[in-house]
Scaffold this motif. Structure first.
Motif, PDB file in Angstrom:
ATOM      1  N   PHE A 143      15.616   8.808 -13.851  1.00  0.00           N
ATOM      2  CA  PHE A 143      14.821   9.745 -13.866  1.00  0.00           C
ATOM      3  C   PHE A 143      14.486  10.696 -12.306  1.00  0.00           C
ATOM      4  N   VAL A 144      14.399   9.375 -11.991  1.00  0.00           N
ATOM      5  CA  VAL A 144      13.532  10.182 -10.283  1.00  0.00           C
ATOM      6  C   VAL A 144      14.107  10.941 -10.089  1.00  0.00           C
ATOM      7  N   LEU A 145      15.229  10.863  -9.655  1.00  0.00           N
ATOM      8  CA  LEU A 145      16.198  11.936  -8.231  1.00  0.00           C
ATOM      9  C   LEU A 145      16.241  13.158  -9.871  1.00  0.00           C
ATOM     10  N   ASP A 146      16.359  13.124 -10.179  1.00  0.00           N
ATOM     11  CA  ASP A 146      16.179  14.299 -11.875  1.00  0.00           C
ATOM     12  C   ASP A 146      15.174  15.163 -11.482  1.00  0.00           C
ATOM     13  N   ALA A 147      13.944  14.688 -11.481  1.00  0.00           N
ATOM     14  CA  ALA A 147      12.883  15.024 -11.253  1.00  0.00           C
ATOM     15  C   ALA A 147      12.676  16.004  -9.588  1.00  0.00           C
ATOM     16  N   ALA A 148      13.078  14.819  -8.436  1.00  0.00           N
ATOM     17  CA  ALA A 148      12.585  14.875  -7.087  1.00  0.00           C
ATOM     18  C   ALA A 148      14.323  16.008  -6.594  1.00  0.00           C
ATOM     19  N   GLU A 149      15.622  16.718  -7.896  1.00  0.00           N
ATOM     20  CA  GLU A 149      16.287  17.338  -7.370  1.00  0.00           C
ATOM     21  C   GLU A 149      15.521  18.628  -8.158  1.00  0.00           C
ATOM     22  N   THR A 150      14.802  18.561  -9.048  1.00  0.00           N
ATOM     23  CA  THR A 150      13.886  19.771  -9.726  1.00  0.00           C
ATOM     24  C   THR A 150      12.937  20.388  -8.919  1.00  0.00           C
ATOM     25  N   VAL A 151      12.434  19.474  -8.069  1.00  0.00           N
ATOM     26  CA  VAL A 151      11.344  19.985  -6.881  1.00  0.00           C
ATOM     27  C   VAL A 151      11.987  20.638  -6.248  1.00  0.00           C
ATOM     28  N   ILE A 152      12.828  20.216  -5.130  1.00  0.00           N
ATOM     29  CA  ILE A 152      14.047  20.755  -4.098  1.00  0.00           C
ATOM     30  C   ILE A 152      14.275  22.018  -4.374  1.00  0.00           C
ATOM     31  N   CYS A 153      14.940  22.094  -5.527  1.00  0.00           N
ATOM     32  CA  CYS A 153      15.608  23.527  -6.126  1.00  0.00           C
ATOM     33  C   CYS A 153      14.414  24.201  -6.525  1.00  0.00           C
ATOM     34  N   LEU A 154      12.877  23.904  -6.766  1.00  0.00           N
ATOM     35  CA  LEU A 154      12.055  24.663  -6.725  1.00  0.00           C
ATOM     36  C   LEU A 154      11.337  25.329  -5.459  1.00  0.00           C
TER      37      LEU A 154
END
Length: 152
Positions: free
Chosen positions: A132-143
């Motif tokens: 949950f946390v890593l998918d949120a972080a990866e979303t932010v990184i890519c954005l």
């Protein structure tokens, strides 16, 4: 310069995360199913069915891992293919959407109170919290990387 570094960093993060997800869901499907199915139901056919179905998630993550690795190889080889910041912005937005889709569908489970009467799964503990946390972080990184491409 910063836009190139952010693009490469985002791709490295994507390769690592999507590869880990491929391994977990595609090859450790019984461990992943244990997170979703309560102990009392693990002897039922639903456990085996869920474990088999989870492998599809491994396959989708594998495709995104491969795409990210190919894009990373192209970036390191200084290829003209996907070297334009606008193209990179679009690719990063697609990767962000892939991560976001794996994050956002856990939110309703979280809001419903997680595992209750053997329904749902625990979003805020164990492997699901990490995912949950890593998918949120990866979303932010890519954005963020996409925004830097857009600004370039």
């Amino acid at each position: 310069m910063i836009n190139n570094i952010s693009y490469i960093a985002a791709l490295i993060a994507c390769v690592l995360w999507f590869t880990a997800a491929t391994r977990y869901f595609g090859f450790q499907q019984f461990a992943a199913a244990k997170v979703l199915i309560p102990k009392s139901q693990r002897g039922s056919p639903i456990y085996l069915t869920t474990a088999a179905a989870i492998r599809f998630l491994g396959g989708m993550n594998g495709a995104f891992a491969l795409m990210s690795a190919v894009l990373l190889a192209l970036a390191f080889s200084q290829s003209a293919l996907f070297s334009d910041p606008a193209e990179r912005c679009i690719l990063l937005l697609i990767l962000a959407a892939a991560h976001f889709s794996q994050f956002i569908f856990n939110v309703p489970v979280l809001l419903k109170g997680q595992r209750r009467d053997e329904a749902y799964w625990n979003v805020l503990s164990g492997p699901m919290l990490f995912i949950f946390v890593l998918d949120a972080a990866e979303t932010v990184i890519c954005l963020c990387a996409a925004a830097l491409q857009f600004a370039a």
